[in-house]
Design a protein around this motif. Structure first.
Motif, short mmCIF file in Angstrom:
data_model
loop_
_atom_site.label_atom_id
_atom_site.label_comp_id
_atom_site.label_asym_id
_atom_site.label_seq_id
_atom_site.Cartn_x
_atom_site.Cartn_y
_atom_site.Cartn_z
N ASN A 131 51.41 42.15 32.59
CA ASN A 131 52.76 42.52 33.00
C ASN A 131 53.08 43.91 32.44
OD1 ASN A 131 55.56 42.86 33.27
ND2 ASN A 131 55.94 40.65 33.08
N ARG A 132 53.01 44.94 33.30
CA ARG A 132 53.16 46.30 32.83
C ARG A 132 54.54 46.59 32.25
NH1 ARG A 132 48.53 49.15 34.43
NH2 ARG A 132 49.16 50.54 32.75
N ASN A 133 55.54 45.82 32.67
CA ASN A 133 56.89 46.03 32.14
C ASN A 133 57.00 45.65 30.66
OD1 ASN A 133 57.95 46.88 34.66
ND2 ASN A 133 58.22 44.74 35.29
N LEU A 134 56.05 44.84 30.19
CA LEU A 134 56.11 44.36 28.81
C LEU A 134 55.04 44.98 27.91
CD1 LEU A 134 56.71 40.56 29.53
CD2 LEU A 134 58.41 42.28 28.89
#
Length: 354
Positions: free
Chosen positions: A93-96
């Motif tokens: 998950n690139r957002n995290l």
């Protein structure tokens, strides 16, 4: 418009990664004659990736590099452009990534994994000792008690240990100079003392394990590749990009006989001062067990590169987790295609998203 901009960024990134591969090949060619890929193998590569709707023609130099470095022709070697730009966003998950990779919260996410002893944390410009907010003066007084400290950027650190420094003469270092070098997010830790068998390879660097793990959809954690990284004589850093070498570790926890540098040049133990071959890694099985147990609790990140040291008491010590940009070249050189028998399922999942 945003979609167009994202596509342009991806095109530029692919171009850079492919350019890097060409550079690797140029470096290899200085040391030996580079063999081209046969037409038959080119067809085999394209046929394999075609079934997953993945255009691969512009990435054939990746297979040329691995053939000349490892001597292996295998369609399962992954181009870094495909891995970084398509597969890694599928798995992690690139957002995290930035938050989960913050060295200041590593002990929060992995409380069951021993880590280097923390002296001070700087989080967004605020200082903490034992997770309690303190003043700059109290932080500085704390540091004065230590003959040597290790300072690391906590966020967005560069690869190759370039944002890690070993500092002595603490009384000569100002708070302003610390913040100027490391920004407003960094961690200060005590230096580690490593296991004797690893210290014998090179005592000037902490010689660490780089272990890749993959969390399958059914919850099983697969250990994909294990390597030992070690610095050269006099160097404090073990990273290949800082001049160090890396050697594969077999499934029983024993180092292989050939080590490699960042550009694919191989060395035997007899050719270098660091004697690395056939070393039984202490607590190897315990380390793998810790990784598997911890990765199962970290399902937002299905692909992790773990950096692990082994201390004097045989304890595995988690140095950091690499989530957003763990290069796979090291693992593929040392132990073959990074996903091995699981490549098909990864590419099949990717094909459903493309």
């Amino acid at each position: 418009m945003q979609k167009i901009l994202n596509n342009l960024k991806k095109i530029r990134a692919k171009h850079k990664l492919r350019k890097d591969v060409n550079h690797w090949i140029e470096v290899v060619s200085i040391k030996k004659n580079v063999e081209p890929l046969s037409n038959e193998f080119k067809k085999e590569i394209q046929s394999y990736y075609k079934q997953f709707k993945i255009p691969i023609k512009k990435d054939l130099n990746t297979f040329k590099f691995y053939k000349n470095v490892t001597g292996i022709e295998d369609v399962h070697f992954l181009p870094e452009s495909l891995f970084f730009l398509e597969i890694l966003p599928l798995l992690n998950n690139r957002n995290l990534v930035s938050a989960y990779g913050d060295k200041n919260v590593c002990e929060v996410f992995f409380p069951n994994f021993d880590q280097p002893k923390t002296i001070v944390k700087c989080i967004n410009g605020f200082y903490y000792i034992k997770n309690k907010l303190v003043t700059q003066d109290n932080m500085y007084k704390k540091l004065m008690n230590y003959p040597e400290i290790v300072v690391k950027k906590a966020l967005d650190g560069k690869s190759g240990g370039k944002d890690v420094e070993f500092l002595t003469n603490i009384n000569e270092i100002s708070v302003d100079s610390l913040e100027g070098r490391f920004g407003s997010n960094f961690i200060v830790q005590e230096p580690l003392k490593q296991h004797a068998s690893l210290n014998n390879i090179n005592p000037s660097s902490i010689n660490t394990l780089r272990i890749f793990s993959y969390l399958k959809q059914d919850g099983e954690v697969i250990i994909l590749s294990s390597s030992l990284r070690f610095g050269r004589k006099g160097s404090r850093l073990d990273n290949a990009s800082s001049g160090g070498l890396h050697v594969g570790i077999d499934k029983e926890g024993t180092t292989k006989k050939i080590a490699c540098d960042v550009f694919g040049k191989f060395f035997t133990s007899d050719e270098v001062k660091e004697k690395f071959a056939n070393i039984k890694i202490p607590s190897f099985k315990e380390t793998l067990k810790l990784i598997k147990n911890n990765h199962q609790q970290f399902s937002q990140m299905r692909f992790i590169a773990w950096d692990i040291a082994i201390d004097e008491q045989n304890k595995p010590i988690l140095i950091e987790v690499n989530l957003g940009g763990p290069g796979i070249k090291l693992g593929q050189i040392d132990n073959g295609p990074i996903f091995g028998e699981y490549t098909d399922e990864i590419l099949f999942d990717l094909s459903k998203k493309m």
